[in-house]
Design a protein around this motif. Structure first.
Motif, PDB file in Angstrom:
ATOM      1  N   MET A   1       0.849  -1.185   0.000  1.00 58.23           N
ATOM      2  CA  MET A   1       0.000   0.000   0.000  1.00 58.23           C
ATOM      3  C   MET A   1       0.884   1.234   0.000  1.00 58.23           C
ATOM      4  O   MET A   1       2.053   1.188   0.411  1.00 58.23           O
ATOM      5  N   SER A   2       0.350   2.325  -0.468  1.00 58.89           N
ATOM      6  CA  SER A   2       1.079   3.593  -0.506  1.00 58.89           C
ATOM      7  C   SER A   2       0.326   4.638   0.298  1.00 58.89           C
ATOM      8  O   SER A   2      -0.913   4.680   0.279  1.00 58.89           O
ATOM      9  N   PHE A   3       1.064   5.458   1.011  1.00 58.71           N
ATOM     10  CA  PHE A   3       0.450   6.547   1.774  1.00 58.71           C
ATOM     11  C   PHE A   3       1.495   7.638   1.993  1.00 58.71           C
ATOM     12  O   PHE A   3       2.696   7.417   1.805  1.00 58.71           O
ATOM     13  N   GLN A   4       1.034   8.778   2.399  1.00 59.19           N
ATOM     14  CA  GLN A   4       1.918   9.916   2.658  1.00 59.19           C
ATOM     15  C   GLN A   4       2.254   9.991   4.147  1.00 59.19           C
ATOM     16  O   GLN A   4       1.405   9.771   5.000  1.00 59.19           O
ATOM     17  N   ALA A   5       3.501  10.295   4.441  1.00 61.09           N
ATOM     18  CA  ALA A   5       3.958  10.469   5.821  1.00 61.09           C
ATOM     19  C   ALA A   5       4.815  11.723   5.890  1.00 61.09           C
ATOM     20  O   ALA A   5       5.405  12.143   4.895  1.00 61.09           O
ATOM     21  N   LYS A   6       4.865  12.314   7.055  1.00 61.30           N
ATOM     22  CA  LYS A   6       5.683  13.513   7.233  1.00 61.30           C
ATOM     23  C   LYS A   6       6.731  13.286   8.313  1.00 61.30           C
ATOM     24  O   LYS A   6       6.520  12.521   9.254  1.00 61.30           O
ATOM     25  N   ALA A   7       7.854  13.963   8.159  1.00 62.45           N
ATOM     26  CA  ALA A   7       8.966  13.822   9.099  1.00 62.45           C
ATOM     27  C   ALA A   7       8.725  14.708  10.319  1.00 62.45           C
ATOM     28  O   ALA A   7       8.369  15.879  10.195  1.00 62.45           O
ATOM     29  N   VAL A   8       8.919  14.108  11.494  1.00 60.28           N
ATOM     30  CA  VAL A   8       8.846  14.851  12.753  1.00 60.28           C
ATOM     31  C   VAL A   8      10.073  14.471  13.570  1.00 60.28           C
ATOM     32  O   VAL A   8      10.656  13.406  13.376  1.00 60.28           O
ATOM     33  N   PRO A   9      10.501  15.318  14.497  1.00 61.64           N
ATOM     34  CA  PRO A   9      11.679  14.993  15.310  1.00 61.64           C
ATOM     35  C   PRO A   9      11.469  13.710  16.105  1.00 61.64           C
ATOM     36  O   PRO A   9      10.367  13.419  16.572  1.00 61.64           O
ATOM     37  N   LEU A  10      12.551  12.959  16.232  1.00 62.38           N
ATOM     38  CA  LEU A  10      12.498  11.720  16.999  1.00 62.38           C
ATOM     39  C   LEU A  10      12.180  11.996  18.458  1.00 62.38           C
ATOM     40  O   LEU A  10      11.459  11.255  19.114  1.00 62.38           O
ATOM     41  N   HIS A  11      12.737  13.081  18.975  1.00 61.03           N
ATOM     42  CA  HIS A  11      12.481  13.474  20.361  1.00 61.03           C
ATOM     43  C   HIS A  11      12.214  14.981  20.399  1.00 61.03           C
ATOM     44  O   HIS A  11      12.921  15.757  19.759  1.00 61.03           O
ATOM     45  N   SER A  12      11.203  15.358  21.144  1.00 60.16           N
ATOM     46  CA  SER A  12      10.899  16.775  21.328  1.00 60.16           C
ATOM     47  C   SER A  12      10.286  16.954  22.708  1.00 60.16           C
ATOM     48  O   SER A  12       9.804  15.996  23.316  1.00 60.16           O
ATOM     49  N   MET A  13      10.304  18.184  23.193  1.00 58.13           N
ATOM     50  CA  MET A  13       9.759  18.476  24.518  1.00 58.13           C
ATOM     51  C   MET A  13       8.920  19.738  24.443  1.00 58.13           C
ATOM     52  O   MET A  13       9.313  20.724  23.817  1.00 58.13           O
ATOM     53  N   LEU A  14       7.769  19.692  25.097  1.00 55.86           N
ATOM     54  CA  LEU A  14       6.879  20.842  25.116  1.00 55.86           C
ATOM     55  C   LEU A  14       7.428  21.932  26.029  1.00 55.86           C
ATOM     56  O   LEU A  14       8.069  21.653  27.043  1.00 55.86           O
ATOM     57  N   VAL A  15       7.167  23.171  25.660  1.00 62.25           N
ATOM     58  CA  VAL A  15       7.471  24.312  26.513  1.00 62.25           C
ATOM     59  C   VAL A  15       6.177  24.678  27.227  1.00 62.25           C
ATOM     60  O   VAL A  15       5.241  25.180  26.607  1.00 62.25           O
ATOM     61  N   ASN A  16       6.116  24.367  28.526  1.00 66.68           N
ATOM     62  CA  ASN A  16       4.886  24.565  29.289  1.00 66.68           C
ATOM     63  C   ASN A  16       4.987  25.781  30.205  1.00 66.68           C
ATOM     64  O   ASN A  16       6.077  26.132  30.675  1.00 66.68           O
ATOM     65  N   ILE A  17       3.843  26.381  30.456  1.00 68.95           N
ATOM     66  CA  ILE A  17       3.758  27.488  31.407  1.00 68.95           C
ATOM     67  C   ILE A  17       3.403  26.894  32.767  1.00 68.95           C
ATOM     68  O   ILE A  17       2.330  26.315  32.944  1.00 68.95           O
ATOM     69  N   ILE A  18       4.333  27.000  33.717  1.00 69.39           N
ATOM     70  CA  ILE A  18       4.118  26.430  35.044  1.00 69.39           C
ATOM     71  C   ILE A  18       3.277  27.360  35.901  1.00 69.39           C
ATOM     72  O   ILE A  18       2.408  26.922  36.651  1.00 69.39           O
ATOM     73  N   GLU A  19       3.541  28.661  35.800  1.00 70.48           N
ATOM     74  CA  GLU A  19       2.758  29.664  36.512  1.00 70.48           C
ATOM     75  C   GLU A  19       2.084  30.582  35.497  1.00 70.48           C
ATOM     76  O   GLU A  19       2.750  31.184  34.668  1.00 70.48           O
ATOM     77  N   GLY A  20       0.760  30.637  35.556  1.00 69.95           N
ATOM     78  CA  GLY A  20       0.036  31.450  34.598  1.00 69.95           C
ATOM     79  C   GLY A  20       0.267  32.942  34.788  1.00 69.95           C
ATOM     80  O   GLY A  20       0.622  33.398  35.876  1.00 69.95           O
ATOM     81  N   GLY A  21       0.081  33.685  33.728  1.00 72.23           N
ATOM     82  CA  GLY A  21       0.255  35.132  33.785  1.00 72.23           C
ATOM     83  C   GLY A  21       0.234  35.740  32.400  1.00 72.23           C
ATOM     84  O   GLY A  21       0.104  35.042  31.375  1.00 72.23           O
ATOM     85  N   ALA A  22       0.359  37.069  32.354  1.00 72.10           N
ATOM     86  CA  ALA A  22       0.378  37.782  31.085  1.00 72.10           C
ATOM     87  C   ALA A  22       1.810  37.882  30.563  1.00 72.10           C
ATOM     88  O   ALA A  22       2.758  38.039  31.342  1.00 72.10           O
ATOM     89  N   VAL A  23       1.975  37.774  29.238  1.00 73.03           N
ATOM     90  CA  VAL A  23       3.299  37.849  28.624  1.00 73.03           C
ATOM     91  C   VAL A  23       3.832  39.286  28.728  1.00 73.03           C
ATOM     92  O   VAL A  23       3.211  40.221  28.225  1.00 73.03           O
ATOM     93  N   GLN A  24       4.966  39.420  29.399  1.00 70.43           N
ATOM     94  CA  GLN A  24       5.563  40.745  29.597  1.00 70.43           C
ATOM     95  C   GLN A  24       6.710  40.999  28.623  1.00 70.43           C
ATOM     96  O   GLN A  24       6.865  42.105  28.103  1.00 70.43           O
ATOM     97  N   GLU A  25       7.511  39.946  28.378  1.00 71.62           N
ATOM     98  CA  GLU A  25       8.653  40.066  27.462  1.00 71.62           C
ATOM     99  C   GLU A  25       8.808  38.784  26.664  1.00 71.62           C
ATOM    100  O   GLU A  25       8.511  37.690  27.160  1.00 71.62           O
ATOM    101  N   ILE A  26       9.280  38.910  25.426  1.00 63.89           N
ATOM    102  CA  ILE A  26       9.596  37.764  24.578  1.00 63.89           C
ATOM    103  C   ILE A  26      11.042  37.920  24.114  1.00 63.89           C
ATOM    104  O   ILE A  26      11.401  38.946  23.537  1.00 63.89           O
TER     105      ILE A  26
END
Length: 412
Positions: free
Chosen positions: A60-85
Motif C-alpha cells: 500500500m502507498s500513503f503519505q507520511a511527514k517527518a517529525v523529530p524523533l524526540h521533542s519536549m513541550l514548553v509549558n507554562i508552570i505559573e500562569g500570567g500575562a506575557v511581559q517580554e519575549i
C-alpha cells in the motif's frame, strides 16, 4: 319449390389471416425480450488492458511527514500575562535559555505572603530550639551548685569522722554531718539523673525541630524557585517550534506555548484509512524515496485509535545513515504487506466501482461481452484474479457508469 341458400361467413377467413400476424408479433416480442442488450462504444472512450501472469506484491502507498524523533513541550508552570519575549519561533536555543517572561501580580503577592509566613515559622522553631538550649544551661548551672554542696558535705563528713574517732566531736554533731552528707549525695544523684533525662528529651525535641526547620527551608527554596517560573526557559537544547506567544496575552497554568526539537533524529508519522488497521503491524517494512535513493523504513508503533476514519502509525528509518531531513518534509511510503508471488493479475481501473469485482467486459474482436469474475487482493497497481479470466484476455477497465444494464459493447 324454392331451395334455401346458406350465406357463407368471412370469420374463418379473417382468423386464418390474423394467425400468422399474431405468431410473427409473438416471435418479435420473444426475441426482443431474450436478446442481449447492446450499445455502441468508441474505442477511444474506453481503456483496454490485458490479463497477465505477473508478480503480485501486496503493498500500500500513503503519505507520511517527518517529525523529530524526540521533542519536549514548553509549558507554562505559573500562569500570567506575557511581559517580554526574548526569542522567535524557529530559533536554536540552549537548555536554560530565557524564552519569555510572564507577569502575575496576584501570584507574586501570594508568594511573598507565603515566604513571610515560612520565615516566621522558621524563626519560631529556632527560638524554641534556643529555649531548649537555655534550659539545658540552667540545669547545668544548678547541677554545678549541687555538686559543690555535695563536695562540701563530703569534705565535712571526712573531717568530722576523724574528729569523732578521736572523741573530739560530739555524737550529735557527727550524726548531723552524716545526715547532711547522705542528703547531698542522694540529691546530687537524683539531679544528675534528671539532667540526663532532660538532655535526652531535649535532644529528641531539638532533632524534631531541626527536621521541621529543614522542611521549612526546603519549602522556602521551592517557593523561591517557583517565583522564578514566571521566566520561561528552554527545558532542552534544540530548535524552537510552534512558539507564538502574544505580548499582553494571559496564559493559564500548564498551557503549552511551543516545543523544542532536539534535532538528533527524525521519524515519520502517517494517518492511514481504517480499512488497513488489521493489515498493519509493528516491524513491517517499506521504503521511501529521498534524493533519488530508496530508503528503507519500518513500522515502529501502530496507534489503533480511530479519528475521522483514520488511524496513526509511526515509522523509523532502518539505515543508520544520517539524513539531512527537515521537520514537516513529506514522503510517499510504499509499505509491503506480503512477499511477492506470481499469479494472474489485472491492472486497476474504475470499473470496479460499479461491479465490485463481480463482473467485467471481456473484449473479443469488435465486441466486448459481460462476464462474471472473482477478484482477490489488490494493491495500488493490480487486482489479483481468482477466477473468470485467463492470461492474455483483454478486458475493459475504464468506468462502467453508463453500461450497468448492458450485456454487450459494440466497439467502433
Amino acid at each position: 319449390m324454392d331451395t334455401k341458400i346458406v350465406r357463407k361467413t368471412n370469420k374463418n377467413k379473417y382468423l386464418l389471416l390474423a394467425l400468422p400476424i399474431i405468431l410473427l408479433f409473438g416471435y418479435f416480442v420473444f426475441t426482443s425480450a431474450t436478446k442481449k442488450r447492446s450499445v455502441n462504444v468508441k474505442r477511444a472512450e474506453i481503456t483496454i488492458k490485458t490479463v497477465e501472469n505477473n508478480f503480485f506484491e501486496d503493498f500500500m502507498s500513503f503519505q507520511a511527514k517527518a517529525v523529530p524523533l524526540h521533542s519536549m513541550l514548553v509549558n507554562i508552570i505559573e500562569g500570567g500575562a506575557v511581559q517580554e519575549i526574548f526569542v522567535e519561533n524557529g530559533d536554536m536555543v540552549t537548555k536554560g535559555q530565557p524564552l519569555a517572561r510572564l507577569y502575575n501580580p496576584n501570584a507574586e503577592l501570594a508568594y511573598m505572603q507565603q515566604e513571610t509566613a515560612i520565615i516566621e515559622q522558621i524563626n519560631n522553631l529556632d527560638k524554641a530550639k534556643l529555649d531548649l538550649r537555655n534550659q539545658e544551661l540552667y540545669l547545668e548551672k544548678d547541677l554545678i551548685g549541687i555538686e559543690h554542696d555535695y563536695l562540701d558535705g563530703k569534705n565535712l563528713f571526712e573531717l568530722n569522722q576523724k574528729l569523732f574517732d578521736k572523741e573530739i566531736l560530739s555524737k550529735n554533731e557527727w550524726e548531723n554531718t552524716q545526715e547532711n552528707y547522705r542528703f547531698q549525695k542522694e540529691r546530687m544523684n537524683i539531679i544528675k539523673k534528671s539532667v540526663k533525662k532532660e538532655k535526652l528529651a531535649n535532644q529528641v525535641q531539638i532533632g524534631q525541630l531541626n527536621q521541621s526547620i529543614g522542611f521549612m527551608n526546603k519549602s522556602l527554596d521551592i517557593l523561591r524557585m517557583n517565583k522564578k517560573n514566571f521566566l520561561i526557559t528552554a527545558p532542552i537544547s534544540g530548535r524552537l517550534s510552534s512558539f507564538e506567544p502574544i505580548l499582553g496575552k494571559t496564559y493559564v497554568q500548564n498551557t503549552s506555548i511551543g516545543s523544542i526539537d532536539d534535532r538528533k533524529g527524525y521519524k515519520l508519522i502517517a494517518d492511514i484509512d481504517e480499512f488497513y488497521l488489521d493489515k498493519i503491524v509493528a516491524q513491517q517494512k517499506g521504503a521511501v524515496d529521498f534524493e533519488n535513493k530508496s530508503i528503507e523504513v519500518q513500522i515502529t508503533k501502530v496507534i489503533p485509535e480511530i479519528k475521522n476514519g483514520r488511524f496513526q502509525v509511526e515509522l523509523d528509518f532502518v539505515s543508520s545513515e544520517k539524513l539531512d531531513l527537515k521537520q514537516g518534509l513529506s514522503f510517499g511510503v510504499k509499505l509491503n504487506l506480503s512477499e511477492k508471488t506470481k499469479t494472474l493479475v489485472l491492472s486497476k481501473g474504475s470499473f470496479n466501482e460499479e461491479t465490485s469485482g463481480k463482473w467485467i467486459f471481456v473484449v473479443n474482436g469488435n465486441k466486448a461481452e459481460r462476464k462474471a469474475i472473482k477478484l482477490g487482493r489488490e494493491n495500488p497497481l493490480y487486482y489479483e484474479v481468482l477466477s473468470g479470466l485467463k492470461a492474455g484476455e483483454k478486458v475493459i477497465t475504464s468506468s462502467y457508469k453508463d453500461y450497468k444494464e448492458v450485456e454487450i459493447l459494440n466497439l467502433e
